[in-house]
Design a protein around this motif. Structure first.
Motif, PDB file in Angstrom:
ATOM      1  N   VAL A  25      -6.586  12.886   4.858  1.00  0.00           N
ATOM      2  CA  VAL A  25      -6.081  12.131   3.770  1.00  0.00           C
ATOM      3  C   VAL A  25      -7.093  11.212   3.221  1.00  0.00           C
ATOM      4  N   THR A  26      -7.196  11.142   2.055  1.00  0.00           N
ATOM      5  CA  THR A  26      -8.100  10.240   1.464  1.00  0.00           C
ATOM      6  C   THR A  26      -7.452   9.507   0.363  1.00  0.00           C
ATOM      7  N   ILE A  27      -7.305   7.969   0.265  1.00  0.00           N
ATOM      8  CA  ILE A  27      -6.586   7.320  -0.614  1.00  0.00           C
ATOM      9  C   ILE A  27      -7.157   6.543  -1.173  1.00  0.00           C
ATOM     10  N   GLY A  28      -6.856   6.325  -2.594  1.00  0.00           N
ATOM     11  CA  GLY A  28      -7.681   5.450  -3.543  1.00  0.00           C
ATOM     12  C   GLY A  28      -7.405   3.836  -2.929  1.00  0.00           C
ATOM     13  N   ALA A  29      -8.102   2.747  -3.577  1.00  0.00           N
ATOM     14  CA  ALA A  29      -7.714   1.491  -3.133  1.00  0.00           C
ATOM     15  C   ALA A  29      -6.115   1.257  -3.382  1.00  0.00           C
ATOM     16  N   CYS A  30      -5.491   0.624  -2.173  1.00  0.00           N
ATOM     17  CA  CYS A  30      -4.227   0.605  -2.029  1.00  0.00           C
ATOM     18  C   CYS A  30      -3.924  -0.844  -1.497  1.00  0.00           C
ATOM     19  N   GLU A  31      -2.746  -1.121  -1.704  1.00  0.00           N
ATOM     20  CA  GLU A  31      -1.877  -2.290  -1.109  1.00  0.00           C
ATOM     21  C   GLU A  31      -0.497  -1.770  -0.530  1.00  0.00           C
ATOM     22  N   SER A  32      -0.319  -2.561   0.685  1.00  0.00           N
ATOM     23  CA  SER A  32       0.999  -2.092   1.402  1.00  0.00           C
ATOM     24  C   SER A  32       1.465  -3.215   2.281  1.00  0.00           C
ATOM     25  N   GLU A  33       2.648  -3.203   2.476  1.00  0.00           N
ATOM     26  CA  GLU A  33       3.583  -4.388   3.077  1.00  0.00           C
ATOM     27  C   GLU A  33       3.891  -3.660   4.482  1.00  0.00           C
ATOM     28  N   ILE A  34       3.829  -4.157   5.650  1.00  0.00           N
ATOM     29  CA  ILE A  34       3.937  -3.606   6.802  1.00  0.00           C
ATOM     30  C   ILE A  34       5.082  -4.481   7.453  1.00  0.00           C
ATOM     31  N   ASP A  35       6.008  -4.127   7.835  1.00  0.00           N
ATOM     32  CA  ASP A  35       6.993  -4.657   8.548  1.00  0.00           C
ATOM     33  C   ASP A  35       7.305  -4.264   9.980  1.00  0.00           C
ATOM     34  N   VAL A  36       6.580  -5.064  10.997  1.00  0.00           N
ATOM     35  CA  VAL A  36       6.305  -4.471  12.356  1.00  0.00           C
ATOM     36  C   VAL A  36       7.574  -4.298  13.042  1.00  0.00           C
ATOM     37  N   THR A  37       8.792  -4.315  12.373  1.00  0.00           N
ATOM     38  CA  THR A  37       9.975  -4.163  13.086  1.00  0.00           C
ATOM     39  C   THR A  37      10.456  -2.803  12.753  1.00  0.00           C
TER      40      THR A  37
ATOM     41  N   LEU B 199      -3.463  -4.973   3.426  1.00  0.00           N
ATOM     42  CA  LEU B 199      -1.973  -5.074   4.255  1.00  0.00           C
ATOM     43  C   LEU B 199      -1.493  -6.329   4.351  1.00  0.00           C
ATOM     44  N   TYR B 200      -0.265  -6.286   4.011  1.00  0.00           N
ATOM     45  CA  TYR B 200       0.748  -7.653   4.050  1.00  0.00           C
ATOM     46  C   TYR B 200       1.498  -7.208   5.185  1.00  0.00           C
ATOM     47  N   ILE B 201       1.220  -8.005   6.312  1.00  0.00           N
ATOM     48  CA  ILE B 201       1.987  -7.967   7.630  1.00  0.00           C
ATOM     49  C   ILE B 201       2.995  -9.075   7.629  1.00  0.00           C
ATOM     50  N   ARG B 202       4.292  -8.458   7.824  1.00  0.00           N
ATOM     51  CA  ARG B 202       5.458  -9.101   7.984  1.00  0.00           C
ATOM     52  C   ARG B 202       5.996  -9.245   9.364  1.00  0.00           C
ATOM     53  N   PHE B 203       6.598 -10.381   9.783  1.00  0.00           N
ATOM     54  CA  PHE B 203       6.908 -10.473  11.187  1.00  0.00           C
ATOM     55  C   PHE B 203       8.501 -11.031  11.163  1.00  0.00           C
ATOM     56  N   PRO B 204       9.110 -10.417  12.184  1.00  0.00           N
ATOM     57  CA  PRO B 204      10.565 -10.398  12.431  1.00  0.00           C
ATOM     58  C   PRO B 204      11.132 -11.926  12.920  1.00  0.00           C
ATOM     59  N   ILE B 205      12.416 -12.577  12.377  1.00  0.00           N
ATOM     60  CA  ILE B 205      13.035 -13.364  12.875  1.00  0.00           C
ATOM     61  C   ILE B 205      13.850 -12.912  14.130  1.00  0.00           C
ATOM     62  N   PRO B 206      13.631 -13.180  15.386  1.00  0.00           N
ATOM     63  CA  PRO B 206      14.344 -12.519  16.345  1.00  0.00           C
ATOM     64  C   PRO B 206      15.700 -12.934  16.529  1.00  0.00           C
ATOM     65  N   ASP B 207      16.561 -12.043  16.882  1.00  0.00           N
ATOM     66  CA  ASP B 207      17.936 -12.616  17.041  1.00  0.00           C
ATOM     67  C   ASP B 207      18.142 -12.242  18.500  1.00  0.00           C
ATOM     68  N   LEU B 208      18.299 -13.332  19.146  1.00  0.00           N
ATOM     69  CA  LEU B 208      18.444 -13.278  20.487  1.00  0.00           C
ATOM     70  C   LEU B 208      19.997 -13.465  21.129  1.00  0.00           C
ATOM     71  N   ARG B 209      20.740 -13.268  20.140  1.00  0.00           N
ATOM     72  CA  ARG B 209      22.006 -13.464  20.733  1.00  0.00           C
ATOM     73  C   ARG B 209      22.435 -12.085  21.389  1.00  0.00           C
TER      74      ARG B 209
ATOM     75  N   LYS C  72      16.274  -5.643   7.311  1.00  0.00           N
ATOM     76  CA  LYS C  72      15.111  -6.290   7.586  1.00  0.00           C
ATOM     77  C   LYS C  72      15.566  -7.943   7.731  1.00  0.00           C
ATOM     78  N   ASN C  73      14.806  -8.349   8.645  1.00  0.00           N
ATOM     79  CA  ASN C  73      15.196 -10.078   8.887  1.00  0.00           C
ATOM     80  C   ASN C  73      13.867 -10.556   9.070  1.00  0.00           C
ATOM     81  N   LEU C  74      13.125 -10.885   8.078  1.00  0.00           N
ATOM     82  CA  LEU C  74      11.792 -11.341   8.233  1.00  0.00           C
ATOM     83  C   LEU C  74      11.441 -12.628   7.930  1.00  0.00           C
ATOM     84  N   ARG C  75      10.330 -13.143   8.241  1.00  0.00           N
ATOM     85  CA  ARG C  75       9.974 -14.456   8.142  1.00  0.00           C
ATOM     86  C   ARG C  75       9.078 -14.505   6.775  1.00  0.00           C
TER      87      ARG C  75
END
Length: 183
Positions: free
Chosen positions: A36-48, A108-118, A131-134
């Protein structure tokens, strides 16, 4: 064919080759190449997203001895169709799938979760499928990006390689402000 806004080159180009060879009466392991060859791109990644997709594709085993409280997941009683499909397609020979993804520039825009430790049993716990992201995020700018992996049907370990010429990183502290720390 769609083309990029930045020229006449296509935004995405994919090539899939399936090869199955025989040597005499013996079948040699089949192979699939995905390029797969992709042109210039932007993407948001939610690690969860990994956890949310994994919970759908590989649900935990059900036991009749445990009691459930709260909502019953929508996949209850449904066989693990993703894993089953992979196993059904595999025969005595090993199937290999090589995947290669290339792009000249990736942001790449890498987003991180707000952990729910309940505890899981708590009623007002945030639903697992939402999604529950910072607000903060890491921004990676990759030039001459390449992702390479080889999936073998009878191999439990998966190696993934990410190769790029340059990596520039930034830390955005707030989505609404322009406060960015660049490296």
């Amino acid at each position: 064919m769609y083309s990029s806004m930045h020229g006449s080159a296509p935004c995405i180009k994919a090539t899939i080759n399936y090869m199955e060879q025989t040597k005499g009466s013996r079948k040699i392991s089949p192979r699939t190449d995905v390029n797969v060859t992709i042109g210039a791109c932007e993407s948001e990644i939610d690690v969860t997203i990994i956890d949310r997709v994994n919970s759908l594709l590989s649900p935990p085993p059900r036991s009749r001895s445990c009691s459930h409280t709260g909502n019953i997941p929508m996949y209850t009683g449904v066989p693990d169709t993703f894993s089953q499909t992979l196993e059904d397609g595999a025969n005595s020979s090993e199937m290999t799938t090589d995947i290669k993804v290339n792009s000249s520039n990736v942001k790449l825009y890498i987003r991180f979760p707000i952990p729910d430790l309940r505890p899981q049993s708590q009623v007002d716990r945030f639903p697992w499928w939402k999604k529950n992201l910072r607000e903060e995020m890491v921004i990676l700018k990759l030039s001459d990006f390449r992702f390479i992996t080889s999936i073998k049907s009878q191999q439990s370990v998966l190696q993934m390689d990410v190769i790029c010429k340059e990596v520039h990183d930034e830390m955005s502290l707030n989505k609404s402000s322009n406060a960015v720390a660049e490296h």
